[in-house]
Design an enzyme around this catalytic site. Sequence first.
Site, PDB file in Angstrom:
ATOM      1  N   ARG A  34     -18.742 -45.223  40.187  1.00 37.07           N
ATOM      2  CA  ARG A  34     -17.667 -46.073  39.659  1.00 37.07           C
ATOM      3  C   ARG A  34     -18.216 -47.364  39.014  1.00 37.07           C
ATOM      4  O   ARG A  34     -17.642 -47.846  38.052  1.00 37.07           O
ATOM      5  CB  ARG A  34     -16.678 -46.420  40.765  1.00 37.07           C
ATOM      6  CG  ARG A  34     -15.753 -45.263  41.052  1.00 37.07           C
ATOM      7  CD  ARG A  34     -14.716 -45.641  42.054  1.00 37.07           C
ATOM      8  NE  ARG A  34     -13.601 -44.715  42.010  1.00 37.07           N
ATOM      9  CZ  ARG A  34     -12.795 -44.473  43.022  1.00 37.07           C
ATOM     10  NH1 ARG A  34     -12.984 -45.083  44.167  1.00 37.07           N
ATOM     11  NH2 ARG A  34     -11.788 -43.634  42.888  1.00 37.07           N
ATOM     12  N   LYS A 200      -2.812 -29.691  51.209  1.00 41.36           N
ATOM     13  CA  LYS A 200      -1.363 -29.572  51.424  1.00 41.36           C
ATOM     14  C   LYS A 200      -0.560 -29.246  50.173  1.00 41.36           C
ATOM     15  O   LYS A 200      -0.788 -29.826  49.110  1.00 41.36           O
ATOM     16  CB  LYS A 200      -0.846 -30.906  51.972  1.00 41.36           C
ATOM     17  CG  LYS A 200      -1.247 -31.157  53.397  1.00 41.36           C
ATOM     18  CD  LYS A 200      -0.458 -32.319  53.957  1.00 41.36           C
ATOM     19  CE  LYS A 200      -1.375 -33.478  54.270  1.00 41.36           C
ATOM     20  NZ  LYS A 200      -0.856 -34.772  54.048  1.00 41.36           N
ATOM     21  N   GLY A 348     -11.048 -37.853  43.095  1.00 36.55           N
ATOM     22  CA  GLY A 348     -10.957 -37.601  44.530  1.00 36.55           C
ATOM     23  C   GLY A 348     -11.922 -36.526  44.984  1.00 36.55           C
ATOM     24  O   GLY A 348     -13.041 -36.424  44.487  1.00 36.55           O
ATOM     25  N   GLY A 371      -5.686 -40.362  42.816  1.00 31.59           N
ATOM     26  CA  GLY A 371      -4.232 -40.573  42.822  1.00 31.59           C
ATOM     27  C   GLY A 371      -3.683 -40.758  41.422  1.00 31.59           C
ATOM     28  O   GLY A 371      -2.641 -40.192  41.067  1.00 31.59           O
TER      29      GLY A 371
HETATM   30  P1  AMP Z   1      -6.756 -32.652  48.793  1.00 35.65           P
HETATM   31  O1  AMP Z   1      -7.038 -34.088  49.116  1.00 35.65           O
HETATM   32  O2  AMP Z   1      -5.344 -32.248  49.030  1.00 35.65           O
HETATM   33  O3  AMP Z   1      -7.292 -32.252  47.442  1.00 35.65           O
HETATM   34  O4  AMP Z   1      -7.545 -31.815  49.874  1.00 35.65           O
HETATM   35  C1  AMP Z   1      -8.936 -31.782  49.944  1.00 35.65           C
HETATM   36  C2  AMP Z   1      -9.307 -31.241  51.291  1.00 35.65           C
HETATM   37  O5  AMP Z   1      -8.766 -29.942  51.427  1.00 35.65           O
HETATM   38  C3  AMP Z   1     -10.788 -31.117  51.477  1.00 35.65           C
HETATM   39  O6  AMP Z   1     -11.191 -31.990  52.491  1.00 35.65           O
HETATM   40  C4  AMP Z   1     -10.975 -29.655  51.903  1.00 35.65           C
HETATM   41  O7  AMP Z   1     -11.839 -29.500  52.990  1.00 35.65           O
HETATM   42  C5  AMP Z   1      -9.584 -29.252  52.328  1.00 35.65           C
HETATM   43  N1  AMP Z   1      -9.381 -27.797  52.241  1.00 35.65           N
HETATM   44  C6  AMP Z   1      -9.578 -26.985  51.193  1.00 35.65           C
HETATM   45  N2  AMP Z   1      -9.310 -25.708  51.512  1.00 35.65           N
HETATM   46  C7  AMP Z   1      -8.934 -25.710  52.793  1.00 35.65           C
HETATM   47  C8  AMP Z   1      -8.528 -24.693  53.725  1.00 35.65           C
HETATM   48  N3  AMP Z   1      -8.462 -23.414  53.337  1.00 35.65           N
HETATM   49  N4  AMP Z   1      -8.188 -25.059  54.972  1.00 35.65           N
HETATM   50  C9  AMP Z   1      -8.260 -26.345  55.341  1.00 35.65           C
HETATM   51  N5  AMP Z   1      -8.632 -27.351  54.531  1.00 35.65           N
HETATM   52  C10 AMP Z   1      -8.968 -27.038  53.279  1.00 35.65           C
END
Ligand code: AMP
Length: 391
Positions: A34, A200, A348, A371
């Site tokens: 950054r 999620k 991210g 974000g």
């Molecule tokens: P996000 O911030 O929503 O993009 O989520 C990123 C996180 O999702 C990372 O820390 C990954 O380890 C987690 N992740 C990706 N695939 C899976 C999965 N199948 N089960 C649990 N966590 C996951």
Amino acid sequence: MKTIRDFDLKNKKVIIRVDFNVPIKDGKITDDNRIRESLETINYALDKGAKVILLSHLGRVKTEEDKIKNNLYPVSIRLSELINKEVKFINETRGKELEETINNLKTSEILLIQNTRYEDLDGKKESGNDPELGKYWASLGDIFINDAFGTSHRAHASNVGIASILPSGIGFLIEKELKMFNQVLENPKRPFTVILGGAKVADKIGVIENIAPLADYILIGGGMAYTFLKSQGINIGKSLLDEENLDFCKTMLEKYKDKIILPIDSVNSESIEGTGRTCFINEIKDNEMGLDIGYNTVKLFKTYLENSKTVIWNGPVGLFENPEFAKGTIGLCEILKEIDAVKIIGGGDTGSAIINLGFKDAMTHISTGGGASLELLEGKKLPGIEVIKDK
Ligand code: AMP
């Protein structure tokens, strides 16, 4: 919208809001990306003879201990090394010493002010965009340049507050980020494929709703895929489930049945530290959780990606922090490396995963704002940029 090029910077006190929110461990910066991304704007201002005043936040400041942890001093040292020039550092966010140092700045000198979020300790003045604070910081300069893409989705005193008062423009980093995302959202070269992953469904609802009508294909992996699969009656064992959004997934799959592509196999384990067992998607055991897309899914996704002319990727398709479950994410990186397309990576986790896995050069653009890039994909306006557009 005005950019830094539209101002005569010579001898002007130019406040630049940068994003120096870098990871620091034991006083050492572990990733200076950054800081490097802000250099073009900083060097331009110095070359044009500005007196440069830098503002940035670093982490969150809720307690006195957070102040020690989130001190910007190490960043001033790193910046000084990168631009090969002294960077003055003021260990406060307001006050006499700060004002005097600014008034004594000479042409092409540069100063970094302490973490703007020190102002959050006493009533969230920075994050709450306290008008008095914005006014005070604006009183320290003549021109304001916002180049902190990573915070442009927030209305804080150090971006919206100052920009509401001073003549303002954007810097080169925000200009580049907007150009990349606008080009794709307004007129993508087709086929246009979106890869969505991450934990999620809830975090990606806005993106799915906004992007599904625009995209040709949406490839879904990561934790969020299992809620989509469950909505189709598939047993997902102990995989991540976003129960509240099961209906949303079902509706999206009905509405966009030819666009949304789900995994056909899965790498599972009983624990996130464990080793993986790959199976077809309808063979996940009750005591397993799905932690990555399998080899056949990578191959399936490849059939869509290899013809794509535009790809946007947000969210890793597996729990990549454990190398056992990083193979799907690596597999997609390898496919993207080979294809000739505009390839944009949301900031991210996906951004850092791709940089750490060594695929930075394979991509057209890796966003510096997780974000902020997500909100652009949701079709939202970013307050830190709108305030400048409106001027
Ligand atoms: P996000 O911030 O929503 O993009 O989520 C990123 C996180 O999702 C990372 O820390 C990954 O380890 C987690 N992740 C990706 N695939 C899976 C999965 N199948 N089960 C649990 N966590 C996951």
